[in-house]
Design an enzyme around this catalytic site. Structure first.
Site, PDB file in Angstrom:
ATOM      1  N   GLU A   1      -1.378  -3.817  -7.441  1.00  0.00           N
ATOM      2  CA  GLU A   1      -2.571  -4.598  -7.746  1.00  0.00           C
ATOM      3  C   GLU A   1      -2.394  -6.062  -7.375  1.00  0.00           C
ATOM      4  OE1 GLU A   1      -5.381  -3.320 -11.098  1.00  0.00           O
ATOM      5  OE2 GLU A   1      -4.372  -5.073 -11.936  1.00  0.00           O
TER       6      GLU A   1
ATOM      7  N   HIS B   1      15.527  16.431  -6.859  1.00  0.00           N
ATOM      8  CA  HIS B   1      15.212  17.839  -6.627  1.00  0.00           C
ATOM      9  C   HIS B   1      13.739  18.047  -6.297  1.00  0.00           C
ATOM     10  CE1 HIS B   1      19.151  19.401  -7.986  1.00  0.00           C
ATOM     11  NE2 HIS B   1      19.148  18.280  -8.694  1.00  0.00           N
TER      12      HIS B   1
ATOM     13  N   LYS C   1     -15.671  -0.303 -10.355  1.00  0.00           N
ATOM     14  CA  LYS C   1     -16.287  -0.525 -11.672  1.00  0.00           C
ATOM     15  C   LYS C   1     -17.789  -0.771 -11.538  1.00  0.00           C
ATOM     16  CE  LYS C   1     -12.190  -2.587 -13.880  1.00  0.00           C
ATOM     17  NZ  LYS C   1     -11.656  -3.805 -14.537  1.00  0.00           N
TER      18      LYS C   1
END
Length: 450
Positions: free
Chosen positions: A285, A306, A418
């Site tokens: 960000e 793994h 938003k």
């Protein structure tokens, strides 16, 4: 004294050259001057913590009230939650253990209607405190949760419901501040110029830390010890150039210049693995602007040896790595002497030695494939060391942003999604976004079943 170190031995692998570090040093004087001006103008409060005295006073005043509850329901998203989760898992791991009967922290950091409803069905209202966190006071996801929880508290507690909430928000403005003023509810401020991803060592992270009994003063002490030299009047080019955060920033800038576009954050401290998620938001960000930045990728040792390490070792050479370790972790139980012959080398060894061996093996493997790697080694896994790590990475992120010539403190593109979401919900004042939505939803669909 416990030593925390950065190991640069493998940092300049692959296409990198240590000469690049010297090249960036030419900007050190300019950025040292800029840093001190920003500190003087209170633009970087996460470095010098000017709010600490008031924060400590208020935390101590609220602590008896906090301790009267068994459960804390935290409503917050992004920077209002990720740091807190990292602190809980690092320093209150007993919450996640079998048969735990102590305090519990519940972090609602998503729009998950099913889980949220179940929590409200099961949580004992009279023993639960709700902490609502939004700097702006208008984060739609958090505010929507607050509206639901407010009714839940009223139904069970009547007029006493406001004794069960704390609102952490801007000191002067926003909807949550209006609620504080109207209800007379408890509150603590998010300091000025302190964005969410930099806010874990404010009330945002330390109110839940205090509730759980985490040593929040040690977190602050650790953070201040990292920024101390940068905050002194005699701070100069040489002070900054010798600071570990500058070295991380210049190394990261060089990685990007050489097309290492992914920055692994590989954690070999199991209880600290969630710091990888916190760092991912901090780095992404702050630096992902103007077509610049690199992609942070959290990895947990030994789990990801793994799963994803095959890609790190055998895939594209586009990754640098911050490698977090600690030599002093719990050793655990001792292996028995009657193990099968095939595993006889484990006889009498401690279970925890396996983690250290895997950490060394993984680091060597990354180095042998010429992955640029910096090992961050903390001497102990205490709150002081965590505070130092947080401050180191926050400061390095800001410096990296300045080297990239972007603003590491804003997040302009986060707002687009938003605004579109608000338009979809029917909020007023989003005429342009409503047109964009109409066009987007009106496209001819191309759908395939599976």
């Amino acid at each position: 004294m416990t030593t925390n170190t950065l190991d640069w031995t493998s940092a300049w692998n692959g296409r990198l050259s240590q000469k690049d570090e010297q090249r960036h040093a030419a900007r050190c004087e300019e950025l040292a001057t800029h840093l001190y001006k920003e500190l003087d103008d209170n633009k970087l409060p996460f470095i010098n913590l000017p709010y600490r005295k008031q924060l400590e006073k208020e935390l101590l005043e609220h602590d008896p009230w906090l301790q009267s509850f068994d459960h804390m329901l935290l409503l917050g998203i992004g920077g209002s939650a990720l740091g807190t989760r990292a602190l809980q898992r690092a320093f209150y791991p007993e919450q996640d253990m079998p048969n735990h009967t102590g305090k519990r922290l519940w972090i609602s950091d998503n729009v998950d209607a099913g889980t949220f409803e179940e929590w409200l069905k099961c949580l004992p209202t009279e023993k639960t405190v709700v902490v609502v966190i939004s700097k702006s006071g208008g984060t739609i996801e958090t505010i929507a949760q607050y509206f639901v929880v407010r009714e839940w508290l009223k139904q069970h507690l009547g007029d006493a419901w406001t004794d069960h909430i704390m609102l952490i928000t801007d000191a002067n403005s926003g909807y949550l501040r209006e609620e504080v003023n109207k209800l007379g509810a408890r509150s603590m401020p998010v300091p000025d110029n302190l964005g969410g991803r930099y806010s874990v060592l404010s009330a945002v992270g330390l109110v839940p830390a205090a509730f759980l009994g985490i040593d929040w003063k040690a977190l602050l002490d650790g953070a201040m010890s990292v920024g101390d030299s940068l905050c002194k009047r005699e701070c100069s080019k040489h002070t900054l150039q010798n600071h570990p955060s500058w070295k991380i920033a210049t190394w990261a800038k060089t990685l990007m210049e050489e097309d290492y576009n992914i920055l692994l954050f590989f954690t070999y401290i199991p209880t600290w693995a969630s710091f990888g998620d916190w760092f991912a938001q901090l780095w992404a960000e702050s630096l992902g602007k103007d077509g610049k930045g690199s992609t942070p990728l959290p990895a947990k040792g030994v789990t990801d040896q793994h799963s994803t390490q095959q890609l790190y070792l055998g895939g594209p050479r586009d990754k640098g790595c911050l490698y977090l370790t600690c030599p002093n972790q719990p050793e655990g139980m001792t292996f028995a002497d009657d193990l099968p012959e095939k595993w006889n080398y484990l006889r009498g060894e401690k279970f925890g030695t396996l983690l250290q061996a895997e950490a060394l093996g993984s680091r060597m493997a990354l180095t042998q494939t010429e992955t640029p790697l910096v090992e961050i080694k903390v001497g102990k896994t205490t709150e002081t060391e965590a505070g130092r790590l947080i401050a180191l990475l926050e400061t390095a992120t800001v410096l990296a942003g300045w080297l990239l010539e972007i603003n590491p403190l804003n997040q302009p593109h986060v707002e687009l999604g938003k605004r579109l979401a608000n338009a979809r919900l029917g909020a007023s004042g989003y005429d342009e976004e409503s047109k964009q939505l109409e066009h987007f939803l009106g496209r001819e669909p191309d759908i395939q079943e599976f």
